[in-house]
Design a protein around this motif. Structure first.
Motif, PDB file in Angstrom:
ATOM      1  N   GLU A  55       0.706  -1.333  -0.016  1.00 34.38           N
ATOM      2  CA  GLU A  55       0.238  -0.056  -0.119  1.00 34.38           C
ATOM      3  C   GLU A  55       0.860   1.211   0.097  1.00 34.38           C
ATOM      4  OE1 GLU A  55      -3.999  -0.989   2.424  1.00 34.38           O
ATOM      5  OE2 GLU A  55      -2.644   0.105   3.331  1.00 34.38           O
ATOM      6  N   VAL A  56       0.533   2.242  -0.932  1.00 34.23           N
ATOM      7  CA  VAL A  56       1.449   3.494  -0.948  1.00 34.23           C
ATOM      8  C   VAL A  56       0.228   4.609  -0.781  1.00 34.23           C
ATOM      9  CG1 VAL A  56       3.021   4.896  -2.077  1.00 34.23           C
ATOM     10  CG2 VAL A  56       2.657   2.361  -2.527  1.00 34.23           C
ATOM     11  N   ASP A  57       0.665   5.447   0.182  1.00 35.77           N
ATOM     12  CA  ASP A  57      -0.257   6.635   0.247  1.00 35.77           C
ATOM     13  C   ASP A  57       0.246   7.895  -0.876  1.00 35.77           C
ATOM     14  OD1 ASP A  57      -1.503   5.639   2.503  1.00 35.77           O
ATOM     15  OD2 ASP A  57      -0.265   6.085   3.991  1.00 35.77           O
ATOM     16  N   PRO A  58      -0.595   8.660  -1.051  1.00 36.73           N
ATOM     17  CA  PRO A  58      -0.076   9.993  -1.887  1.00 36.73           C
ATOM     18  C   PRO A  58       0.640  10.868  -1.027  1.00 36.73           C
ATOM     19  CG  PRO A  58      -2.462  10.074  -1.120  1.00 36.73           C
ATOM     20  CD  PRO A  58      -1.992   8.838  -0.871  1.00 36.73           C
ATOM     21  N   LEU A  59       1.208  11.864  -1.849  1.00 41.64           N
ATOM     22  CA  LEU A  59       2.112  12.805  -1.391  1.00 41.64           C
ATOM     23  C   LEU A  59       1.353  13.816  -0.544  1.00 41.64           C
ATOM     24  CD1 LEU A  59       4.484  13.408  -4.467  1.00 41.64           C
ATOM     25  CD2 LEU A  59       5.124  12.238  -2.441  1.00 41.64           C
ATOM     26  N   PRO A  60       1.749  14.073   0.832  1.00 41.38           N
ATOM     27  CA  PRO A  60       1.008  15.160   1.393  1.00 41.38           C
ATOM     28  C   PRO A  60       1.192  16.290   0.592  1.00 41.38           C
ATOM     29  CG  PRO A  60       2.845  14.017   2.868  1.00 41.38           C
ATOM     30  CD  PRO A  60       3.070  13.514   1.615  1.00 41.38           C
ATOM     31  N   PRO A  61      -0.012  17.152   0.690  1.00 45.39           N
ATOM     32  CA  PRO A  61      -0.367  18.130  -0.204  1.00 45.39           C
ATOM     33  C   PRO A  61       0.709  19.085  -0.250  1.00 45.39           C
ATOM     34  CG  PRO A  61      -2.293  17.479   0.887  1.00 45.39           C
ATOM     35  CD  PRO A  61      -1.284  16.930   1.438  1.00 45.39           C
ATOM     36  N   LEU A  62       0.934  19.537   0.961  1.00 45.53           N
ATOM     37  CA  LEU A  62       1.908  20.718   1.350  1.00 45.53           C
ATOM     38  C   LEU A  62       3.515  20.281   1.216  1.00 45.53           C
ATOM     39  CD1 LEU A  62      -0.087  22.658   4.107  1.00 45.53           C
ATOM     40  CD2 LEU A  62       0.055  22.984   1.377  1.00 45.53           C
ATOM     41  N   LEU A  63       3.816  18.980   1.047  1.00 48.42           N
ATOM     42  CA  LEU A  63       5.350  18.483   1.202  1.00 48.42           C
ATOM     43  C   LEU A  63       6.145  19.221   0.277  1.00 48.42           C
ATOM     44  CD1 LEU A  63       7.217  16.492   2.497  1.00 48.42           C
ATOM     45  CD2 LEU A  63       6.809  15.104   0.497  1.00 48.42           C
ATOM     46  N   TYR A  64       5.914  19.668  -0.923  1.00 47.98           N
ATOM     47  CA  TYR A  64       6.874  20.157  -1.885  1.00 47.98           C
ATOM     48  C   TYR A  64       6.537  21.566  -2.199  1.00 47.98           C
ATOM     49  CZ  TYR A  64       8.829  15.351  -2.262  1.00 47.98           C
ATOM     50  OH  TYR A  64       9.137  14.345  -1.899  1.00 47.98           O
ATOM     51  N   GLY A  72      14.810  19.166   8.139  1.00 47.00           N
ATOM     52  CA  GLY A  72      13.795  18.450   8.665  1.00 47.00           C
ATOM     53  C   GLY A  72      14.014  17.086   8.327  1.00 47.00           C
ATOM     54  N   ASN A  73      14.997  16.696   7.916  1.00 49.72           N
ATOM     55  CA  ASN A  73      15.187  15.458   7.343  1.00 49.72           C
ATOM     56  C   ASN A  73      14.019  14.621   6.489  1.00 49.72           C
ATOM     57  OD1 ASN A  73      17.051  13.147   7.859  1.00 49.72           O
ATOM     58  ND2 ASN A  73      15.658  11.943   9.243  1.00 49.72           N
ATOM     59  N   GLU A  74      13.882  15.563   5.450  1.00 53.93           N
ATOM     60  CA  GLU A  74      12.544  15.079   4.476  1.00 53.93           C
ATOM     61  C   GLU A  74      13.632  14.968   3.306  1.00 53.93           C
ATOM     62  OE1 GLU A  74       9.547  14.421   4.571  1.00 53.93           O
ATOM     63  OE2 GLU A  74       8.791  15.346   6.353  1.00 53.93           O
ATOM     64  N   TRP A  75      13.125  13.936   2.393  1.00 52.92           N
ATOM     65  CA  TRP A  75      13.756  13.607   1.158  1.00 52.92           C
ATOM     66  C   TRP A  75      12.722  14.131   0.193  1.00 52.92           C
ATOM     67  CZ3 TRP A  75      18.775  11.770   0.567  1.00 52.92           C
ATOM     68  CH2 TRP A  75      19.270  11.665   1.686  1.00 52.92           C
ATOM     69  N   LEU A  76      13.260  14.702  -0.934  1.00 58.58           N
ATOM     70  CA  LEU A  76      12.439  15.093  -1.975  1.00 58.58           C
ATOM     71  C   LEU A  76      12.873  14.142  -3.143  1.00 58.58           C
ATOM     72  CD1 LEU A  76      12.299  18.867  -3.561  1.00 58.58           C
ATOM     73  CD2 LEU A  76      12.223  16.519  -4.816  1.00 58.58           C
ATOM     74  N   ALA A  77      12.044  13.313  -3.396  1.00 53.69           N
ATOM     75  CA  ALA A  77      12.293  12.104  -4.463  1.00 53.69           C
ATOM     76  C   ALA A  77      11.724  12.332  -5.843  1.00 53.69           C
ATOM     77  CB  ALA A  77      11.604  10.731  -3.924  1.00 53.69           C
ATOM     78  N   PHE A  78      12.351  12.234  -6.947  1.00 52.67           N
ATOM     79  CA  PHE A  78      12.116  12.704  -8.134  1.00 52.67           C
ATOM     80  C   PHE A  78      12.467  11.778  -9.220  1.00 52.67           C
ATOM     81  CE2 PHE A  78      16.299  14.551  -7.613  1.00 52.67           C
ATOM     82  CZ  PHE A  78      16.731  14.420  -8.875  1.00 52.67           C
ATOM     83  N   ASP A  79      12.027  11.581 -10.230  1.00 51.35           N
ATOM     84  CA  ASP A  79      12.354  10.542 -11.489  1.00 51.35           C
ATOM     85  C   ASP A  79      12.601  11.247 -12.570  1.00 51.35           C
ATOM     86  OD1 ASP A  79      12.487   8.362 -12.922  1.00 51.35           O
ATOM     87  OD2 ASP A  79      10.330   7.872 -12.982  1.00 51.35           O
ATOM     88  N   PRO A  80      13.946  11.364 -12.854  1.00 48.50           N
ATOM     89  CA  PRO A  80      14.404  11.893 -14.199  1.00 48.50           C
ATOM     90  C   PRO A  80      13.989  11.140 -15.331  1.00 48.50           C
ATOM     91  CG  PRO A  80      16.194  11.361 -13.030  1.00 48.50           C
ATOM     92  CD  PRO A  80      15.268  11.145 -12.044  1.00 48.50           C
ATOM     93  N   LEU A 130       7.958  13.971  -9.946  1.00 44.34           N
ATOM     94  CA  LEU A 130       8.053  13.494  -8.483  1.00 44.34           C
ATOM     95  C   LEU A 130       7.724  12.115  -8.359  1.00 44.34           C
ATOM     96  CD1 LEU A 130       6.983  16.975  -6.786  1.00 44.34           C
ATOM     97  CD2 LEU A 130       9.052  16.298  -7.410  1.00 44.34           C
ATOM     98  N   ALA A 131       8.187  11.618  -7.486  1.00 45.72           N
ATOM     99  CA  ALA A 131       7.952   9.946  -7.018  1.00 45.72           C
ATOM    100  C   ALA A 131       6.719  10.137  -6.127  1.00 45.72           C
ATOM    101  CB  ALA A 131       8.805   9.370  -6.260  1.00 45.72           C
ATOM    102  N   ASP A 132       5.460   9.823  -6.666  1.00 48.62           N
ATOM    103  CA  ASP A 132       4.191   9.748  -5.861  1.00 48.62           C
ATOM    104  C   ASP A 132       3.868   8.413  -5.665  1.00 48.62           C
ATOM    105  OD1 ASP A 132       3.481   8.674  -8.294  1.00 48.62           O
ATOM    106  OD2 ASP A 132       2.362  10.525  -9.217  1.00 48.62           O
ATOM    107  N   GLU A 133       2.646   8.298  -5.388  1.00 48.30           N
ATOM    108  CA  GLU A 133       1.950   7.023  -4.888  1.00 48.30           C
ATOM    109  C   GLU A 133       1.986   5.870  -6.036  1.00 48.30           C
ATOM    110  OE1 GLU A 133      -1.525   9.190  -6.501  1.00 48.30           O
ATOM    111  OE2 GLU A 133       0.338   9.711  -5.318  1.00 48.30           O
ATOM    112  N   ARG A 134       2.489   6.034  -7.092  1.00 50.82           N
ATOM    113  CA  ARG A 134       2.786   4.976  -8.237  1.00 50.82           C
ATOM    114  C   ARG A 134       4.248   4.297  -7.923  1.00 50.82           C
ATOM    115  NH1 ARG A 134       1.857   8.425 -13.296  1.00 50.82           N
ATOM    116  NH2 ARG A 134       2.456  10.112 -11.784  1.00 50.82           N
ATOM    117  N   TYR A 135       5.196   4.929  -7.053  1.00 58.52           N
ATOM    118  CA  TYR A 135       6.486   4.616  -6.802  1.00 58.52           C
ATOM    119  C   TYR A 135       6.637   3.649  -5.498  1.00 58.52           C
ATOM    120  CZ  TYR A 135       7.904   7.657 -10.648  1.00 58.52           C
ATOM    121  OH  TYR A 135       7.952   8.405 -11.634  1.00 58.52           O
ATOM    122  N   ILE A 136       6.873   2.288  -5.759  1.00 60.76           N
ATOM    123  CA  ILE A 136       7.145   1.624  -4.651  1.00 60.76           C
ATOM    124  C   ILE A 136       8.799   1.356  -4.252  1.00 60.76           C
ATOM    125  CG2 ILE A 136       6.821  -0.840  -3.792  1.00 60.76           C
ATOM    126  CD1 ILE A 136       4.644  -0.201  -6.490  1.00 60.76           C
TER     127      ILE A 136
END
Length: 298
Positions: free
Chosen positions: A84-93, A236-244, A249-255
Motif C-alpha cells: 500500500e502506498v499513500d499519496p504525497l502530502p499536499p504541502l510537502l513540496y 527537517g530530514n525530509e527527502w524530495l524524491a524525483f524520477d528524471p 516527482l515520485a508519488d503513490e505510483r512508486y514502490i
C-alpha cells in the motif's frame, strides 16, 4: 487516495552447464515507510535453497540471502509482494524546505549529520568537470530547491534517450553524459552526481513503478523491470524524491524497495556460482498491478 499493488518480480538464470553451488543476495522486499506498507511478501526460489536468511543493512533495507546446493542449470527467483502506498502530502513540496534556496539544503550542523555521507563522491569519482558543467544551469544562486530539482529532472529527460541495453551496471556517469543515452539507473545516478557536485545530499532509490497510469496520463518508462530514481535531502530530514526518467516527482505510483548511495548498495540480485558453464542467460519480468483482493490469500 491510497493505492494497493500486487508486485511480481521473476528472475530466471540459465546456464550452459551444471551449477553445483549458488550463493545469492538481493534486495527484493519492499520497505516499511511512513507512506508505504508491505502487507505481504514471499520469496520463492527453485531449486529450494539449503540455507536462507534475511537481515537489514546500514540503511534499513531488508536483504535476502540464499545458498542453493542442488545441482542445476536453471535458477528461478520469484518475489511476490502486496504493498500500500499513500499519496504525497499536499504541502510537502509546496511549502517549507522545498521552497527555500537550494544552498540551504546542504547538510551542515547537527541536522545534516546523518545525511552528510550522501553528499560525498563515490570511488571511482562521479563528480567530474563534465558533470559540474552539466549541472550548473539548474543551480542558479538562491533558486528554490524544488525549482532547481525540477529543472535538472526536465533537462535530463529532454537531453537523454532511454535505450534498453545501452549501458551496464558498471557504466560510469561520464560515459552516460557523453553518449546521451541510458536507462533509469543511469539517469538517477547522473542526477545524484549533479546534486552532489553542488554539495547536496542525494540518494539512489531502487523499486518499482506502477504499470497502470492515472486517467489521462501517458504510459511510464521503465515499468517492465525494476525502476530507479533519486532523492535529495531537505532540512527537517525530509527527502524530495524525483524520477528524471519520467520527469516527475515520485508519488503513490512508486514502490520503494531500498535506497543507498549508489546502485551497488541495493542491487536486486547478485551472487557467486560454481560451474564450468561457458555461457549463461538471464530473463527478468516485473509486473506491478492494482490489487483489491484478499491479502491473506495473495
Amino acid at each position: 487516495m491510497t493505492h494497493r499493488y500486487r508486485i511480481n518480480h521473476h528472475t530466471v538464470y540459465r546456464y550452459s552447464e551444471i551449477v553445483t553451488s549458488s550463493y545469492g543476495r538481493g534486495f527484493l522486499t519492499p520497505r516499511e515507510l511512513p507512506r508505504q506498507r508491505c502487507l505481504f511478501h514471499e520469496l520463492r526460489i527453485e531449486p529450494e535453497p539449503a540455507d536462507r536468511s534475511t537481515s537489514r543493512d546500514a540503511y534499513g533495507n531488508l536483504s535476502s540471502y540464499f545458498h542453493v546446493t542442488t545441482p542445476h542449470r536453471t535458477l528461478s527467483i520469484t518475489s511476490a509482494s502486496i504493498v500500500e502506498v499513500d499519496p504525497l502530502p499536499p504541502l510537502l513540496y509546496s511549502s517549507g524546505p522545498a521552497l527555500k534556496a537550494w544552498e540551504a539544503a546542504r547538510p551542515t550542523g547537527l541536522d545534516g549529520v546523518l545525511a552528510s555521507e550522501f553528499s560525498l563522491d563515490l570511488r571511482p569519482p562521479e563528480i567530474t568537470e563534465a558533470v559540474r558543467d552539466y549541472a550548473a544551469p539548474s543551480f542558479a544562486v538562491d533558486r528554490p530547491l524544488i525549482e532547481a530539482v525540477a529543472d535538472l529532472s526536465s533537462r535530463i529527460y529532454a537531453d537523454f534517450t532511454y535505450r534498453s541495453g545501452s549501458t551496464t551496471v558498471s557504466t560510469q556517469v561520464d560515459e552516460v553524459l557523453a553518449a546521451r543515452e541510458g536507462v533509469c539507473q543511469d539517469f538517477a545516478r547522473l542526477a545524484i552526481a549533479c546534486l552532489r557536485a553542488n554539495g547536496l545530499a542525494a540518494s539512489y532509490t531502487s523499486g518499482y513503478l506502477a504499470t497502470d497510469p492515472p486517467p489521462g496520463k501517458a504510459r511510464m518508462i521503465g515499468i517492465d523491470a525494476t525502476h530507479a530514481w533519486a532523492a535529495v535531502w531537505m532540512r527537517g530530514n525530509e527527502w524530495l524524491a524525483f524520477d528524471p526518467t519520467n520527469d516527475q516527482l515520485a508519488d503513490e505510483r512508486y514502490i520503494v524497495v531500498g535506497w543507498g548511495r549508489d546502485y551497488a548498495d541495493v542491487p536486486p540480485l547478485r551472487g557467486i556460482i560454481y560451474t564450468d558453464s561457458e555461457s549463461s542467460a538471464i530473463d527478468v519480468a516485473v509486473d506491478v498491478a492494482p490489487f483489491e483482493g484478499d491479502v491473506l490469500r495473495a
